[in-house]
Scaffold this active site. Sequence first.
Site, PDB file in Angstrom:
ATOM      1  N   GLU A   1      15.793  -5.321  -3.166  1.00  0.00           N
ATOM      2  CA  GLU A   1      16.596  -5.596  -4.357  1.00  0.00           C
ATOM      3  C   GLU A   1      15.804  -6.281  -5.470  1.00  0.00           C
ATOM      4  OE1 GLU A   1      21.125  -5.838  -2.828  1.00  0.00           O
ATOM      5  OE2 GLU A   1      20.027  -7.735  -2.735  1.00  0.00           O
TER       6      GLU A   1
ATOM      7  N   GLU B   1       0.825  -1.202   0.000  1.00  0.00           N
ATOM      8  CA  GLU B   1       0.000   0.000   0.000  1.00  0.00           C
ATOM      9  C   GLU B   1       0.865   1.260   0.000  1.00  0.00           C
ATOM     10  OE1 GLU B   1      -0.286  -2.531   1.956  1.00  0.00           O
ATOM     11  OE2 GLU B   1      -2.273  -3.395   1.611  1.00  0.00           O
TER      12      GLU B   1
ATOM     13  N   GLU C   1       4.851  -4.496 -11.615  1.00  0.00           N
ATOM     14  CA  GLU C   1       6.288  -4.334 -11.412  1.00  0.00           C
ATOM     15  C   GLU C   1       7.074  -5.235 -12.364  1.00  0.00           C
ATOM     16  OE1 GLU C   1       6.181  -3.191  -6.642  1.00  0.00           O
ATOM     17  OE2 GLU C   1       6.579  -5.250  -7.271  1.00  0.00           O
TER      18      GLU C   1
END
Length: 432
Positions: free
Chosen positions: A316, A66, A343
């Site tokens: 990472e 969020e 993503e």
Amino acid sequence: MRAPPLYHLYVAATVLLAPFVAWAQIRKLRKQGIPALRAHEIMGNASAPRRGGGALIWFHAASVGESLSVLALIAKMGEMLPRAQFLITSGTATSAKLVADRIPPRTVHQFAPLDARGPLTRFLSHWRPDAAIFVESELWPQMLRMTRARGTAMALVNARLSAKSRAAWARQPGIARYVLDVFDLILTQNDQMAQAMVDMHAPTDRVARGTNLKSLSAPLPTDPALLAQVRAALKGRPVWVAASTHPGEEATVLAAHATLQASHPELVLILIPRHPDRSAEVAELIRQAGLSFATRSEGVLPRAGEQIYLADTLGELGNWYALSEIVFLGGSLHPIGGHNPFEVVQARAVVISGPHVASFAETYDEMQASGAATVVEDAPMLAQTVARFLDDAELRDEALRAGDVMLEDKSNVLGGIASRLIRMLKLDEDIR
């Protein structure tokens, strides 16, 4: 609107429970490496000043997903409101670290105050927000009502409640109406959730469909120096990624990788458990599967002949996505709800997922229809799908192009949402 009796009962309960909850939360944050000064932010004790100038806009999110989902929105609003200051609050040490790494200009992070009168009074008196924007399902009754009582303009964005949460609120229509009445605007992820909010007695004229903010977030950061080192260590070997895996999923991924080794003996799997503290558990699963591996937290790079790189560190993920065009996204082989496929697409990789993606159901429907995502159910299907993408460059390129088109369609949405919030929260005067 008059407070229902249950709200008064809740307020009284927090007076009794707050000291115990505070002790437990501060202790937890301290054990996770948070300094004492910052851990005490949950008591409303600010560790940073409120800067003057334009309006202060407060964003409140629960945890990692969020928090990260609103950073691009904060950045866009910051461009449109050059005098505004921003505050983002969340509740976990992980979210604090990741937000700090990507924090937009003129933005401060603090740990969220407990939903109790004392912490909230201190917090609100110090920060004096001109507008408050809550994310997804952060519906803490006192926080909402006390913020509204100060005359603060308020919005709920990316609104999403699980079926269990909706059922719980439905059993208490009085308090649901009382809590949701604070918002000037409620933007949901989809039409289904918009109707759910209306069914929960949210003011109908203030509910509208927005979009999933996670589709608009900035790409994950990468470290060029680290990428160069890992690529040199891999020496051109093919790579696939299994990211954000949960208990029960690693066994499926490892079985698929073992199958793939027969046809692709040089193939490397980068395995990224969702929770790095499970590293030892996952390492033991790899040993039991008879596969060789190196572990990122031990400071080593993939070595010749090793079949798996266990990436058990935080912050990472963008680096590992950048090393492959094939990513399996976990939290999806079991009913967990799935994780953010945007993503992956932003990193120009194809998405492979299990079928349990309730948190992104609408998104996956769109991605499957366009060919940007493929759904698998077990280890043989996963191995077969990875092999197809490894062996068929044209198929892989088609999926990547489908992802590019999806991202392009989303590119203009962020500005529209920012403009709508600025208008509805009456922040227009801060534009100069």
